[in-house]
Scaffold this motif. Structure first.
Motif, PDB file in Angstrom:
ATOM      1  N   LEU A  27       6.960  -3.843  -7.381  1.00  0.00           N
ATOM      2  CA  LEU A  27       6.538  -2.975  -6.274  1.00  0.00           C
ATOM      3  C   LEU A  27       5.439  -1.970  -6.646  1.00  0.00           C
ATOM      4  O   LEU A  27       4.437  -1.870  -5.923  1.00  0.00           O
ATOM      5  N   PRO A  28       5.563  -1.217  -7.753  1.00  0.00           N
ATOM      6  CA  PRO A  28       4.485  -0.259  -8.082  1.00  0.00           C
ATOM      7  C   PRO A  28       3.132  -0.929  -8.273  1.00  0.00           C
ATOM      8  O   PRO A  28       2.112  -0.411  -7.810  1.00  0.00           O
ATOM      9  N   PHE A  29       3.104  -2.092  -8.949  1.00  0.00           N
ATOM     10  CA  PHE A  29       1.841  -2.807  -9.152  1.00  0.00           C
ATOM     11  C   PHE A  29       1.264  -3.261  -7.812  1.00  0.00           C
ATOM     12  O   PHE A  29       0.046  -3.192  -7.594  1.00  0.00           O
ATOM     13  N   ALA A  30       2.134  -3.734  -6.913  1.00  0.00           N
ATOM     14  CA  ALA A  30       1.671  -4.190  -5.601  1.00  0.00           C
ATOM     15  C   ALA A  30       1.069  -3.035  -4.804  1.00  0.00           C
ATOM     16  O   ALA A  30       0.014  -3.180  -4.177  1.00  0.00           O
ATOM     17  N   PHE A  31       1.710  -1.849  -4.832  1.00  0.00           N
ATOM     18  CA  PHE A  31       1.204  -0.697  -4.088  1.00  0.00           C
ATOM     19  C   PHE A  31      -0.103  -0.167  -4.692  1.00  0.00           C
ATOM     20  O   PHE A  31      -0.996   0.280  -3.964  1.00  0.00           O
ATOM     21  N   LEU A  32      -0.226  -0.221  -6.014  1.00  0.00           N
ATOM     22  CA  LEU A  32      -1.472   0.205  -6.669  1.00  0.00           C
ATOM     23  C   LEU A  32      -2.631  -0.710  -6.270  1.00  0.00           C
ATOM     24  O   LEU A  32      -3.739  -0.242  -5.994  1.00  0.00           O
ATOM     25  N   LEU A  33      -2.362  -2.009  -6.243  1.00  0.00           N
ATOM     26  CA  LEU A  33      -3.395  -2.960  -5.816  1.00  0.00           C
ATOM     27  C   LEU A  33      -3.796  -2.699  -4.372  1.00  0.00           C
ATOM     28  O   LEU A  33      -4.987  -2.712  -4.031  1.00  0.00           O
ATOM     29  N   SER A  34      -2.802  -2.461  -3.521  1.00  0.00           N
ATOM     30  CA  SER A  34      -3.085  -2.219  -2.105  1.00  0.00           C
ATOM     31  C   SER A  34      -3.904  -0.953  -1.905  1.00  0.00           C
ATOM     32  O   SER A  34      -4.785  -0.900  -1.040  1.00  0.00           O
ATOM     33  N   ALA A  35      -3.638   0.073  -2.728  1.00  0.00           N
ATOM     34  CA  ALA A  35      -4.331   1.355  -2.585  1.00  0.00           C
ATOM     35  C   ALA A  35      -5.755   1.312  -3.123  1.00  0.00           C
ATOM     36  O   ALA A  35      -6.671   1.882  -2.520  1.00  0.00           O
ATOM     37  N   PHE A  36      -5.951   0.637  -4.266  1.00  0.00           N
ATOM     38  CA  PHE A  36      -7.251   0.695  -4.943  1.00  0.00           C
ATOM     39  C   PHE A  36      -8.044  -0.623  -4.894  1.00  0.00           C
ATOM     40  O   PHE A  36      -9.256  -0.615  -5.095  1.00  0.00           O
TER      41      PHE A  36
ATOM     42  N   VAL B 162       7.745 -11.903  -6.364  1.00  0.00           N
ATOM     43  CA  VAL B 162       6.300 -11.641  -6.235  1.00  0.00           C
ATOM     44  C   VAL B 162       5.798 -12.179  -4.900  1.00  0.00           C
ATOM     45  O   VAL B 162       5.064 -11.492  -4.174  1.00  0.00           O
ATOM     46  N   GLU B 163       6.224 -13.396  -4.556  1.00  0.00           N
ATOM     47  CA  GLU B 163       5.787 -14.006  -3.302  1.00  0.00           C
ATOM     48  C   GLU B 163       6.287 -13.212  -2.103  1.00  0.00           C
ATOM     49  O   GLU B 163       5.543 -12.953  -1.150  1.00  0.00           O
ATOM     50  N   ILE B 164       7.566 -12.805  -2.139  1.00  0.00           N
ATOM     51  CA  ILE B 164       8.148 -12.049  -1.028  1.00  0.00           C
ATOM     52  C   ILE B 164       7.423 -10.716  -0.841  1.00  0.00           C
ATOM     53  O   ILE B 164       7.058 -10.343   0.277  1.00  0.00           O
ATOM     54  N   VAL B 165       7.197  -9.995  -1.945  1.00  0.00           N
ATOM     55  CA  VAL B 165       6.540  -8.686  -1.884  1.00  0.00           C
ATOM     56  C   VAL B 165       5.103  -8.816  -1.373  1.00  0.00           C
ATOM     57  O   VAL B 165       4.664  -8.044  -0.510  1.00  0.00           O
ATOM     58  N   ILE B 166       4.370  -9.796  -1.893  1.00  0.00           N
ATOM     59  CA  ILE B 166       2.969  -9.963  -1.491  1.00  0.00           C
ATOM     60  C   ILE B 166       2.858 -10.386  -0.031  1.00  0.00           C
ATOM     61  O   ILE B 166       1.996  -9.894   0.713  1.00  0.00           O
ATOM     62  N   ILE B 167       3.750 -11.297   0.408  1.00  0.00           N
ATOM     63  CA  ILE B 167       3.726 -11.714   1.815  1.00  0.00           C
ATOM     64  C   ILE B 167       4.052 -10.538   2.720  1.00  0.00           C
ATOM     65  O   ILE B 167       3.398 -10.313   3.746  1.00  0.00           O
ATOM     66  N   ALA B 168       5.077  -9.749   2.344  1.00  0.00           N
ATOM     67  CA  ALA B 168       5.436  -8.563   3.134  1.00  0.00           C
ATOM     68  C   ALA B 168       4.298  -7.553   3.139  1.00  0.00           C
ATOM     69  O   ALA B 168       3.969  -6.969   4.181  1.00  0.00           O
ATOM     70  N   LEU B 169       3.679  -7.359   1.972  1.00  0.00           N
ATOM     71  CA  LEU B 169       2.565  -6.411   1.867  1.00  0.00           C
ATOM     72  C   LEU B 169       1.366  -6.874   2.686  1.00  0.00           C
ATOM     73  O   LEU B 169       0.639  -6.058   3.266  1.00  0.00           O
ATOM     74  N   GLY B 170       1.170  -8.184   2.740  1.00  0.00           N
ATOM     75  CA  GLY B 170       0.056  -8.730   3.510  1.00  0.00           C
ATOM     76  C   GLY B 170       0.150  -8.427   4.996  1.00  0.00           C
ATOM     77  O   GLY B 170      -0.870  -8.361   5.690  1.00  0.00           O
TER      78      GLY B 170
END
Length: 291
Positions: free
Chosen positions: A72-81, A149-157
């Motif tokens: 989750l932290p890596f996913a949010f950092l990618l989304s932010a920056f 990873v797939e679930i988090v990225i799909i949800a983040l997308g």
């Protein structure tokens, strides 16, 4: 002062409503991969000694929570920056899902022989049983990491254009629901046959109502796991096809007059078999070089 307080409450209510709506959208988007996640984990959590199934499942569940705390932290950092990276990872994840779905279909029609050494549990010492258990738990947690990873990225997308606070709330909710929901259902499924046996042994009467229900539960377990594998495979292709259709311009305008569910399934299937062929070709090239 009072008006400012009520305005703050109104803002909080609006944010919560937005989070609730986006959580429903994200849940729908991730439902497909959750079906596959459920089938995979039900298969991996079965096959243990009866009194060890729940402790093993709890160990895998804790590993799943740890996986998501890392992801989750890596996913949010990618989304932010670097928000474009989310789309790239989403498409790469779609390729993996499509490949996995196509591979399962290919394996069904052209099965490969898998040579595994089978050893009866009775022939193993307690230390050997525990060691084998740890290996299976590690394997299940690794598989869970990939699926997480797939679930988090799909949800983040689904919320990548929303404020970061909404992203954190929505994706965290989906991550928690995915873990609790999937492993809660897995626990019920893997204990189904044990509950069936208890119903059969409930009384000494032959062919009583409890006996009939117990036999249904015992015989239903392998069928349920098999049916979830089929449903999971279809879901993989639908999810991957949806990712391509919504994020790649070419696929977005392809078969526009077709129903979206058929369009996305066919796109996922076609891309999956293309990836499968390419990976098999690469494997053959490397195997020839080794020889």
């Amino acid at each position: 002062m009072a008006s400012g307080f009520f305005a703050l409450l109104d803002d909080i209510a609006t944010v919560m409503d937005d989070v609730a709506v986006m959580s429903k959208v994200a849940a729908k988007k991730t439902a497909g991969i959750l079906g596959d996640d459920l089938a995979v984990n039900a298969e991996k959590a079965s096959g243990f000694v009866t009194d060890r199934e729940l402790p093993v499942l709890w160990a895998i569940t804790k590993g799943s929570f740890l996986n998501k705390l890392i992801i989750l932290p890596f996913a949010f950092l990618l989304s932010a920056f670097l928000p474009t990276a989310v789309t790239v990872i989403l498409v790469l994840g779609g390729l993996y899902l499509a490949f996995e779905g196509a591979e399962k279909i290919y394996e069904y029609f052209f099965p490969h022989e898998h040579f595994t050494k089978v050893t009866a549990v009775e022939d193993l010492t307690t230390e050997e049983v525990m060691a084998a258990e740890k290996v299976k738990v590690k394997s299940a947690i690794l598989t869970d990491f990939i699926l997480s990873v797939e679930i988090v990225i799909i949800a983040l997308g689904t919320v990548v254009e929303k404020p970061i606070s909404t992203q954190i709330a929505v994706v965290s909710i989906i991550a928690i629901l995915a873990t609790v929901g999937v492993y809660g259902l897995v626990a019920l499924i893997v204990r189904m046959d044990e509950f069936g046996v208890r119903l059969i042994n409930l009384n000494e009467q032959e062919n009583s109502f409890s006996d009939k229900v117990g036999r249904v539960l015992v015989s239903a377990l392998p069928k349920i796991i098999k049916s979830m594998t089929v449903i999971g495979t279809i879901a993989l292709l639908l999810v991957s096809g949806g990712i391509f259709a919504h994020n790649i311009e070419f696929f977005h305008h392809l078969l526009e007059s077709w129903p979206s569910i058929i369009k996305e399934f066919l796109i996922g299937l076609a891309v999956g078999f293309v990836v499968l062929v390419l990976i098999n070709l690469v494997k053959k090239i490397f195997s020839k070089k080794e020889h």
